[in-house]
Design a protein around this motif. Sequence first.
Motif, PDB file in Angstrom:
ATOM      1  N   ASP A  76      32.341  36.653  47.094  1.00 26.86           N
ATOM      2  CA  ASP A  76      32.709  37.330  48.341  1.00 26.86           C
ATOM      3  C   ASP A  76      32.597  36.402  49.539  1.00 26.86           C
ATOM      4  O   ASP A  76      33.400  36.491  50.474  1.00 26.86           O
ATOM      5  N   CYS A  77      31.600  35.520  49.498  1.00 20.17           N
ATOM      6  CA  CYS A  77      31.436  34.556  50.598  1.00 20.17           C
ATOM      7  C   CYS A  77      32.629  33.623  50.689  1.00 20.17           C
ATOM      8  O   CYS A  77      32.978  33.148  51.782  1.00 20.17           O
ATOM      9  N   ALA A  78      33.265  33.344  49.550  1.00 25.44           N
ATOM     10  CA  ALA A  78      34.470  32.521  49.549  1.00 25.44           C
ATOM     11  C   ALA A  78      35.710  33.342  49.868  1.00 25.44           C
ATOM     12  O   ALA A  78      36.623  32.879  50.559  1.00 25.44           O
ATOM     13  N   LEU A  79      35.752  34.567  49.356  1.00 32.01           N
ATOM     14  CA  LEU A  79      36.943  35.402  49.526  1.00 32.01           C
ATOM     15  C   LEU A  79      37.222  35.739  50.985  1.00 32.01           C
ATOM     16  O   LEU A  79      38.370  35.639  51.440  1.00 32.01           O
ATOM     17  N   ALA A  80      36.197  36.166  51.714  1.00 27.99           N
ATOM     18  CA  ALA A  80      36.422  36.666  53.070  1.00 27.99           C
ATOM     19  C   ALA A  80      37.111  35.641  53.972  1.00 27.99           C
ATOM     20  O   ALA A  80      38.134  35.957  54.604  1.00 27.99           O
ATOM     21  N   PRO A  81      36.622  34.403  54.086  1.00 33.26           N
ATOM     22  CA  PRO A  81      37.340  33.439  54.928  1.00 33.26           C
ATOM     23  C   PRO A  81      38.697  33.045  54.362  1.00 33.26           C
ATOM     24  O   PRO A  81      39.608  32.681  55.121  1.00 33.26           O
ATOM     25  N   ALA A  82      38.874  33.131  53.040  1.00 31.60           N
ATOM     26  CA  ALA A  82      40.185  32.850  52.455  1.00 31.60           C
ATOM     27  C   ALA A  82      41.199  33.905  52.885  1.00 31.60           C
ATOM     28  O   ALA A  82      42.372  33.594  53.145  1.00 31.60           O
ATOM     29  N   ILE A  83      40.768  35.149  52.965  1.00 33.74           N
ATOM     30  CA  ILE A  83      41.659  36.201  53.444  1.00 33.74           C
ATOM     31  C   ILE A  83      41.990  35.990  54.911  1.00 33.74           C
ATOM     32  O   ILE A  83      43.143  36.168  55.338  1.00 33.74           O
ATOM     33  N   ASP A  84      41.005  35.584  55.710  1.00 38.71           N
ATOM     34  CA  ASP A  84      41.297  35.273  57.108  1.00 38.71           C
ATOM     35  C   ASP A  84      42.392  34.217  57.213  1.00 38.71           C
ATOM     36  O   ASP A  84      43.309  34.326  58.030  1.00 38.71           O
ATOM     37  N   GLY A  85      42.304  33.181  56.368  1.00 40.51           N
ATOM     38  CA  GLY A  85      43.325  32.145  56.378  1.00 40.51           C
ATOM     39  C   GLY A  85      44.676  32.669  55.934  1.00 40.51           C
ATOM     40  O   GLY A  85      45.719  32.326  56.510  1.00 40.51           O
ATOM     41  N   ALA A  86      44.675  33.519  54.913  1.00 39.30           N
ATOM     42  CA  ALA A  86      45.933  34.079  54.418  1.00 39.30           C
ATOM     43  C   ALA A  86      46.615  34.947  55.470  1.00 39.30           C
ATOM     44  O   ALA A  86      47.839  34.876  55.664  1.00 39.30           O
ATOM     45  N   LEU A  87      45.831  35.753  56.156  1.00 34.37           N
ATOM     46  CA  LEU A  87      46.400  36.603  57.207  1.00 34.37           C
ATOM     47  C   LEU A  87      46.966  35.762  58.342  1.00 34.37           C
ATOM     48  O   LEU A  87      48.011  36.093  58.916  1.00 34.37           O
ATOM     49  N   ARG A  88      46.300  34.673  58.644  1.00 34.05           N
ATOM     50  CA  ARG A  88      46.771  33.766  59.699  1.00 34.05           C
ATOM     51  C   ARG A  88      48.164  33.236  59.389  1.00 34.05           C
ATOM     52  O   ARG A  88      48.985  33.043  60.297  1.00 34.05           O
ATOM     53  N   PHE A  89      48.452  33.018  58.112  1.00 35.51           N
ATOM     54  CA  PHE A  89      49.736  32.447  57.724  1.00 35.51           C
ATOM     55  C   PHE A  89      50.709  33.488  57.167  1.00 35.51           C
ATOM     56  O   PHE A  89      51.692  33.144  56.525  1.00 35.51           O
ATOM     57  N   GLY A  90      50.425  34.749  57.419  1.00 38.56           N
ATOM     58  CA  GLY A  90      51.394  35.788  57.142  1.00 38.56           C
ATOM     59  C   GLY A  90      51.447  36.305  55.723  1.00 38.56           C
ATOM     60  O   GLY A  90      52.430  36.947  55.326  1.00 38.56           O
ATOM     61  N   VAL A  91      50.422  36.060  54.923  1.00 39.29           N
ATOM     62  CA  VAL A  91      50.381  36.632  53.572  1.00 39.29           C
ATOM     63  C   VAL A  91      50.044  38.117  53.677  1.00 39.29           C
ATOM     64  O   VAL A  91      49.085  38.497  54.355  1.00 39.29           O
ATOM     65  N   THR A 121      42.106  43.413  45.934  1.00 40.88           N
ATOM     66  CA  THR A 121      41.427  42.384  46.729  1.00 40.88           C
ATOM     67  C   THR A 121      41.239  42.865  48.158  1.00 40.88           C
ATOM     68  O   THR A 121      40.183  42.644  48.765  1.00 40.88           O
ATOM     69  N   TRP A 122      42.243  43.544  48.685  1.00 42.57           N
ATOM     70  CA  TRP A 122      42.158  44.080  50.049  1.00 42.57           C
ATOM     71  C   TRP A 122      41.056  45.135  50.150  1.00 42.57           C
ATOM     72  O   TRP A 122      40.328  45.192  51.140  1.00 42.57           O
ATOM     73  N   LYS A 123      40.912  45.945  49.110  1.00 43.25           N
ATOM     74  CA  LYS A 123      39.852  46.957  49.100  1.00 43.25           C
ATOM     75  C   LYS A 123      38.481  46.296  49.194  1.00 43.25           C
ATOM     76  O   LYS A 123      37.600  46.757  49.941  1.00 43.25           O
ATOM     77  N   VAL A 124      38.297  45.209  48.443  1.00 43.17           N
ATOM     78  CA  VAL A 124      37.038  44.463  48.520  1.00 43.17           C
ATOM     79  C   VAL A 124      36.837  43.931  49.934  1.00 43.17           C
ATOM     80  O   VAL A 124      35.742  44.036  50.514  1.00 43.17           O
ATOM     81  N   TRP A 125      37.883  43.366  50.506  1.00 42.07           N
ATOM     82  CA  TRP A 125      37.824  42.824  51.874  1.00 42.07           C
ATOM     83  C   TRP A 125      37.435  43.905  52.879  1.00 42.07           C
ATOM     84  O   TRP A 125      36.631  43.666  53.784  1.00 42.07           O
ATOM     85  N   GLU A 126      37.996  45.078  52.740  1.00 48.00           N
ATOM     86  CA  GLU A 126      37.670  46.181  53.647  1.00 48.00           C
ATOM     87  C   GLU A 126      36.183  46.518  53.583  1.00 48.00           C
ATOM     88  O   GLU A 126      35.575  46.853  54.605  1.00 48.00           O
ATOM     89  N   ASN A 127      35.602  46.439  52.396  1.00 53.25           N
ATOM     90  CA  ASN A 127      34.172  46.706  52.258  1.00 53.25           C
ATOM     91  C   ASN A 127      33.320  45.572  52.803  1.00 53.25           C
ATOM     92  O   ASN A 127      32.220  45.810  53.322  1.00 53.25           O
ATOM     93  N   LEU A 128      33.813  44.349  52.690  1.00 56.85           N
ATOM     94  CA  LEU A 128      33.048  43.201  53.167  1.00 56.85           C
ATOM     95  C   LEU A 128      33.029  43.105  54.689  1.00 56.85           C
ATOM     96  O   LEU A 128      32.003  42.765  55.284  1.00 56.85           O
TER      97      LEU A 128
END
Length: 230
Positions: free
Chosen positions: A174-189, A198-205
């Motif tokens: 989770d410590c790796a996933l959260a900033p990876a999602i931030d990067g993905a959102l930045r580039f329009g994924v 994966t998004w459900k996990v992110w919402e909980n984190l």
Amino acid sequence: MAEEYHYTLYSYFRSSCSARIRIAALLKGISLDYKFIHLVKGEQHGDEYRILNPSESVPTLIVTDARSGELVTKIRQSPAILEFFEETRPDLPRLLPLPDDPVGRARVRELFDIVACDIQPVTNLRVLNFIKPLRVEAKDWQQHFMVLGFRAYEELVKQYSGRYSVGDEVSMADCALAPAIDGALRFGVDVQNDFPQTWKVWENLKVIEAFQKGRWNNQEDTPDELKGKE
């Protein structure tokens, strides 16, 4: 257990690898002193920092004895830093299952490595700088490799996840996933629609205080105009 070590972390607000350490330290209650390396300005290539970290990257963790101030070690890669925290402070909240759960440990490491080995290295700043002369659009490059990595992550969290990436306990994954999602959102994924588990996990984190405080938008070196942004 008294704090035996003093930690200094060389970090950059946009660095997802640094964010892993910031989040983990907050989850564990480990205090960090920060020194900031501005990657876009190229401070990681300076002679002094290159000696400290031959990879010319962040994070770098300097560990000293809390009483004497003597150097204990220098650690230059985020997986090694996280494992060091686990092994030297077993009294703190764990981010890796205990050794008597080898399957759980393998699952956490497997997911962590998808981010740390498959997504981040090919989407970091040094790669983007290299492809500039090749007339490849940075956004297209980022989306391509991020989607490949998140596709694999999604398939595994369908099997492994509870509230978080592996079951109902926050982990190194989770410590790796959260900033990876931030990067993905930045580039329009479109993580939300393309990778719903994966998004459900992110919402909980993202409601957990450590993840909020450790994010790119809440750091001392975050530019004022970016603080608090999504």
